[in-house]
Design a protein around this motif. Structure first.
Motif, mmCIF file in Angstrom:
data_model
loop_
_atom_site.group_PDB
_atom_site.id
_atom_site.type_symbol
_atom_site.label_atom_id
_atom_site.label_comp_id
_atom_site.label_asym_id
_atom_site.label_seq_id
_atom_site.Cartn_x
_atom_site.Cartn_y
_atom_site.Cartn_z
ATOM 1 N N THR A 1 0.827 -1.205 0.000
ATOM 2 C CA THR A 1 0.000 0.000 0.000
ATOM 3 C C THR A 1 0.863 1.258 0.000
ATOM 4 O OG1 THR A 1 -1.780 -1.139 1.188
ATOM 5 C CG2 THR A 1 -1.794 1.263 1.245
ATOM 6 N N ALA A 2 1.891 1.279 0.861
ATOM 7 C CA ALA A 2 2.760 2.454 0.939
ATOM 8 C C ALA A 2 3.538 2.654 -0.362
ATOM 9 C CB ALA A 2 3.725 2.303 2.116
ATOM 10 N N ALA A 3 4.065 1.555 -0.915
ATOM 11 C CA ALA A 3 4.830 1.661 -2.157
ATOM 12 C C ALA A 3 3.938 2.065 -3.322
ATOM 13 C CB ALA A 3 5.521 0.335 -2.458
ATOM 14 N N GLY A 4 2.700 1.553 -3.337
ATOM 15 C CA GLY A 4 1.763 1.928 -4.395
ATOM 16 C C GLY A 4 1.466 3.416 -4.379
ATOM 17 N N ALA A 5 1.390 3.987 -3.177
ATOM 18 C CA ALA A 5 1.133 5.421 -3.056
ATOM 19 C C ALA A 5 2.304 6.233 -3.582
ATOM 20 C CB ALA A 5 0.857 5.777 -1.600
ATOM 21 N N VAL B 1 -3.850 7.957 -0.995
ATOM 22 C CA VAL B 1 -3.770 7.464 0.378
ATOM 23 C C VAL B 1 -3.914 8.659 1.306
ATOM 24 C CG1 VAL B 1 -2.336 6.342 2.115
ATOM 25 C CG2 VAL B 1 -2.285 5.518 -0.253
ATOM 26 N N GLY B 2 -5.013 8.690 2.044
ATOM 27 C CA GLY B 2 -5.265 9.808 2.932
ATOM 28 C C GLY B 2 -4.477 9.724 4.228
ATOM 29 N N ALA B 3 -4.692 10.729 5.074
ATOM 30 C CA ALA B 3 -3.960 10.793 6.340
ATOM 31 C C ALA B 3 -4.261 9.597 7.231
ATOM 32 C CB ALA B 3 -4.320 12.088 7.068
ATOM 33 N N TRP C 1 -2.260 6.625 5.990
ATOM 34 C CA TRP C 1 -0.845 6.789 6.299
ATOM 35 C C TRP C 1 -0.579 6.507 7.782
ATOM 36 C CZ3 TRP C 1 2.970 6.228 3.302
ATOM 37 C CH2 TRP C 1 2.956 6.695 1.984
ATOM 38 N N ALA C 2 -1.508 6.915 8.631
ATOM 39 C CA ALA C 2 -1.369 6.628 10.060
ATOM 40 C C ALA C 2 -1.404 5.120 10.314
ATOM 41 C CB ALA C 2 -2.488 7.321 10.839
ATOM 42 N N LEU C 3 -2.267 4.414 9.582
ATOM 43 C CA LEU C 3 -2.346 2.960 9.730
ATOM 44 C C LEU C 3 -1.080 2.283 9.200
ATOM 45 C CD1 LEU C 3 -6.074 2.428 8.679
ATOM 46 C CD2 LEU C 3 -5.101 2.113 10.969
ATOM 47 N N ILE C 4 -0.521 2.816 8.124
ATOM 48 C CA ILE C 4 0.733 2.281 7.595
ATOM 49 C C ILE C 4 1.846 2.421 8.640
ATOM 50 C CG2 ILE C 4 2.567 2.708 5.898
ATOM 51 C CD1 ILE C 4 0.309 3.395 3.893
ATOM 52 N N ILE D 1 0.181 -5.455 13.636
ATOM 53 C CA ILE D 1 0.335 -5.540 12.179
ATOM 54 C C ILE D 1 -0.977 -5.970 11.529
ATOM 55 C CG2 ILE D 1 1.481 -6.779 10.303
ATOM 56 C CD1 ILE D 1 3.952 -6.997 12.178
ATOM 57 N N VAL D 2 -1.627 -6.975 12.096
ATOM 58 C CA VAL D 2 -2.885 -7.476 11.543
ATOM 59 C C VAL D 2 -3.979 -6.412 11.620
ATOM 60 C CG1 VAL D 2 -4.748 -9.144 11.877
ATOM 61 C CG2 VAL D 2 -2.373 -9.900 11.962
ATOM 62 N N ILE D 3 -4.081 -5.725 12.759
ATOM 63 C CA ILE D 3 -5.098 -4.672 12.912
ATOM 64 C C ILE D 3 -4.868 -3.563 11.896
ATOM 65 C CG2 ILE D 3 -5.887 -2.823 14.440
ATOM 66 C CD1 ILE D 3 -5.520 -4.745 16.781
ATOM 67 N N ALA D 4 -3.607 -3.160 11.731
ATOM 68 C CA ALA D 4 -3.302 -2.096 10.766
ATOM 69 C C ALA D 4 -3.642 -2.543 9.349
ATOM 70 C CB ALA D 4 -1.822 -1.719 10.854
ATOM 71 N N GLY D 5 -3.275 -3.766 8.985
ATOM 72 C CA GLY D 5 -3.563 -4.266 7.647
ATOM 73 C C GLY D 5 -5.047 -4.384 7.372
ATOM 74 N N LEU D 6 -5.795 -4.921 8.327
ATOM 75 C CA LEU D 6 -7.245 -5.047 8.155
ATOM 76 C C LEU D 6 -7.911 -3.676 8.063
ATOM 77 C CD1 LEU D 6 -8.050 -7.965 10.637
ATOM 78 C CD2 LEU D 6 -8.114 -8.057 8.144
ATOM 79 N N SER D 7 -7.445 -2.735 8.857
ATOM 80 C CA SER D 7 -8.027 -1.390 8.831
ATOM 81 C C SER D 7 -7.769 -0.706 7.498
ATOM 82 C CB SER D 7 -7.446 -0.547 9.980
ATOM 83 O OG SER D 7 -7.748 -1.120 11.229
#
Length: 297
Positions: free
Chosen positions: A118-122, A129-131, A134-137, A281-287
């Motif tokens: 996701t980060a690399a795609g942005a 990718v909104g704020a 980015w916070a979840l990343i 990591i899982v929570i961030a990815g799912l979110s």
């Protein structure tokens, strides 16, 4: 009635897709376990080379059965060459991490792959990718640091192997999205396993001579090949069945299977930081997936 029937069909497809995704993750965990076990007896390069040759043979058979070309001209495209490079990097470092660190921590760090994608795609494709995302990343990267603990006495430099492997897989996934659509899953599978052979040859040159495998080693590697191909097939079918937003989150079940195999087979005892880091990591990815779904709906 047609609408109700369509909704029921979609629900059934989602359930089948989710079940296939969970099955794929369980099979990948078994594959990791078999490779880790065999690599205690054989050089890592030899394990990768034999595993790659076996996978190539299976997918070559599938390609012939489907009437496709084994060496498609698209194989030599720039995107595919980049994909092969990242496949090699990912497989080499991931397998080294399996051998020299715990299966639990390697599985936890691997879960950050979609976050890196996701980060690399942005950054590469200017994907929006909104704020919040980015916070979840950043939260996902914090989870990786919780597993690594670089500032504590529990930190092992060998843990970087899992990070490098995860980055390699993220690069492969990004390149796969841009791969020529004329290539089927069987052709991509063949080329992916061919990259393992190249990885194995390189490691053997660097890490010493090959060893004659025992019958038990060959049996374990044969089982790993069968399980690996089955896992890859289940993953492919799952991604083509139902809604991606429903099916994809079940990829994170691999963390549970990986930790379970680490405990049951290798007697590992994941500590609190590893477990918490994996959960973060899982929570961030799912979110991130959920925010993507809301944006597209």
């Amino acid at each position: 009635m047609p609408l109700a029937h369509s909704a029921d069909a979609l629900k059934a497809a989602n359930l089948r897709g989710a079940a296939l995704m969970v099955a794929a993750m369980a099979l990948f965990a078994v594959e990791d376990t078999l490779l880790k076990r065999v690599a205690t007896h054989l050089p890592v390069g030899e394990v990768l080379m034999i595993f790659g040759l076996g996978g190539m043979a299976v997918f070559a058979g599938l390609i012939k059965q489907r009437g496709e070309r084994v060496l498609h001209p698209a194989l030599w495209s720039r995107v595919m060459l980049i994909r092969t490079l990242f496949e090699i990097l990912g497989r080499v470092f991931f397998t080294l991490s399996l051998v020299y660190t715990t299966l639990s921590s390697t599985s936890a760090i691997l879960q950050a792959t979609p976050i890196v994608v996701t980060a690399a795609g942005a950054m590469i494709w200017r994907a929006p990718v909104g704020a919040a995302r980015w916070a979840l990343i950043l939260l996902g990267f914090a989870g990786v640091l919780m597993v690594l603990r670089p500032t504590s006495g529990a930190f092992s430099p060998l843990s970087i192997l899992a990070v490098l492997g995860m980055l390699g897989f993220a690069g492969r996934d990004l390149a796969t999205r841009a791969a020529p659509p004329v290539l089927s899953y069987a052709q991509l599978g063949l080329y992916g396993f061919a990259a393992l052979v190249l990885s194995g040859i390189g490691l053997l040159i660097w890490d010493g001579p090959a060893v004659v495998p025992t019958g038990l080693d060959l049996a374990a590697l044969s089982a790993a090949i069968i399980v690996g191909v089955a896992a890859y097939s289940c993953l492919t079918f799952a991604m083509r069945m139902g809604e991606l937003s429903v099916v994809t989150p079940f990829r994170y079940s691999r963390l549970l299977f990986g930790m379970a195999m680490g405990v049951l087979v290798f007697g590992e005892t994941p500590d609190t930081w590893e477990i918490l880091g994996g959960v973060v990591i899982v929570i961030a990815g799912l979110s991130i997936m959920l925010t993507k779904q809301r944006r597209s709906s």
